[in-house]
Design an enzyme around this catalytic site. Structure first.
Site, short mmCIF file in Angstrom:
data_model
loop_
_atom_site.label_atom_id
_atom_site.label_comp_id
_atom_site.label_asym_id
_atom_site.label_seq_id
_atom_site.Cartn_x
_atom_site.Cartn_y
_atom_site.Cartn_z
N LYS A 183 51.45 22.79 -11.36
CA LYS A 183 51.34 22.14 -10.05
C LYS A 183 50.92 20.71 -10.45
CE LYS A 183 48.23 25.06 -9.52
NZ LYS A 183 47.41 26.26 -8.94
N THR A 230 41.34 19.74 1.06
CA THR A 230 42.24 20.52 0.22
C THR A 230 41.64 21.63 -0.68
OG1 THR A 230 41.89 18.99 -1.70
CG2 THR A 230 43.82 18.10 -0.24
N GLY A 232 41.09 25.02 -1.54
CA GLY A 232 41.60 26.32 -1.62
C GLY A 232 43.12 26.39 -1.90
N THR A 233 43.68 25.08 -2.21
CA THR A 233 45.07 25.08 -2.50
C THR A 233 45.70 25.84 -3.47
OG1 THR A 233 44.78 22.84 -3.77
CG2 THR A 233 45.26 22.65 -1.42
N GLY A 234 45.19 25.84 -4.72
CA GLY A 234 45.66 26.70 -5.66
C GLY A 234 45.56 28.24 -5.51
N CYS A 235 44.25 28.69 -4.97
CA CYS A 235 44.27 30.18 -4.41
C CYS A 235 45.18 30.53 -3.38
CB CYS A 235 42.88 30.29 -4.00
SG CYS A 235 41.48 29.96 -5.05
#
Length: 274
Positions: A182, A213, A215-218
């Protein structure tokens, strides 16, 4: 979008193995919201409890391995799973416990090697990095590290989109079938690289001027797992996950005094890009 199904039939089943975010923006809470939005049945194995809000993580308490193992077996042995997503695993013993459980299964696994929170708070002990490298990543269908996690795991610091290829190949050395690196922390458009070491898929989206932003990875990893549970091949599942998280990020909203969450329900509330 989710696939229509016959009334009364069960949707695809996805299991998240991760920590709790009491603020509701990341962790188990974000995973289950994402799964609901994408039309799959979300289930959970809780690995740790955090006291967390928009300003940061104020405390974290991991569960004992036997509690993690019991949750996993209760779900898998009765209900079954069609994809698994891992998030915060906290310690070496929990990483090893989860890796052992996953190695005995056949469902595709998305590993989000969570190392730090959006606010920079550590969520994985340094002593657990070797277990992630040599026990968890080898059982992953797709690993989804961000650039900070790439640096933690490989020592490679990516400064440009061109560096994503080197990072991906270094992550693949640990054994996942695919690496999704990412690049959201890079300047310019939001570009990620998905590769199995042969085929490359560059996932691009416009960068949104939105600081909320959390929580984007989860969310991305859970959306990817949801696609895999529905039978999509990895490249298509990743592309759809990228589309979903881009819309959720565009619709992110202020909550509390710090960094707000992405909007997991953006397709229903009219926010985002679609």
């Amino acid at each position: 979008m989710s696939t229509p199904r016959t009334p009364g039939s069960a949707p695809p089943r996805v299991l998240t193995v991760a920590g709790s975010d009491s603020g509701g923006g990341a962790g188990i809470q974000a995973d289950l919201k994402t799964m609901l939005a994408l039309g799959v049945h979300g289930m959970s194995v809780l690995t740790a409890v955090t006291a967390q809000n928009s300003l940061g993580v104020h405390g974290a308490w991991e569960l004992p391995p036997e509690a993690v193992r019991a949750q996993y077996r209760a779900v898998v042995d009765d209900i079954g799973v069609e994809a698994v997503k891992t998030g915060m695993l906290s310690s070496a013993v929990l990483v090893e416990t989860v890796a052992e459980l996953l190695a005995a299964g056949t469902a595709p696994v998305v590993v989000d090697p969570v190392g730090v929170s959006k606010h920079g708070d550590p969520l994985l002990a340094d002593s657990a990095l070797d277990a992630v490298r040599h026990r968890l990543l080898p059982v992953a269908t797709v690993a989804t590290p961000n650039l900070d996690e790439v640096a933690q795991l490989t020592g490679i610091r990516v400064e440009s989109a061109e560096g994503l290829r080197e990072a991906a190949l270094a992550v693949l050395e640990f054994g996942p079938r695919w690496a999704l690196i990412k690049g959201g922390h890079l300047p310019g458009e939001a570009v990620d690289l998905l590769t199995d070491g042969t085929a490359e898929h560059w996932l691009r989206a416009p960068r949104h001027d939105n600081r909320h932003t959390h929580g984007t990875g989860c969310t991305l990893a859970s959306a990817l797992a949801s696609g895999l549970a529905g039978g999509l091949p990895v490249p298509e599942a990743a592309a759809r996950a990228k589309e979903y998280v881009t819309g959720a990020l565009a619709a992110g909203f202020a909550l509390g005094a710090g960094i707000g969450p992405v909007d997991h329900g953006w397709r229903f509330t009219g926010g985002g890009d679609g």
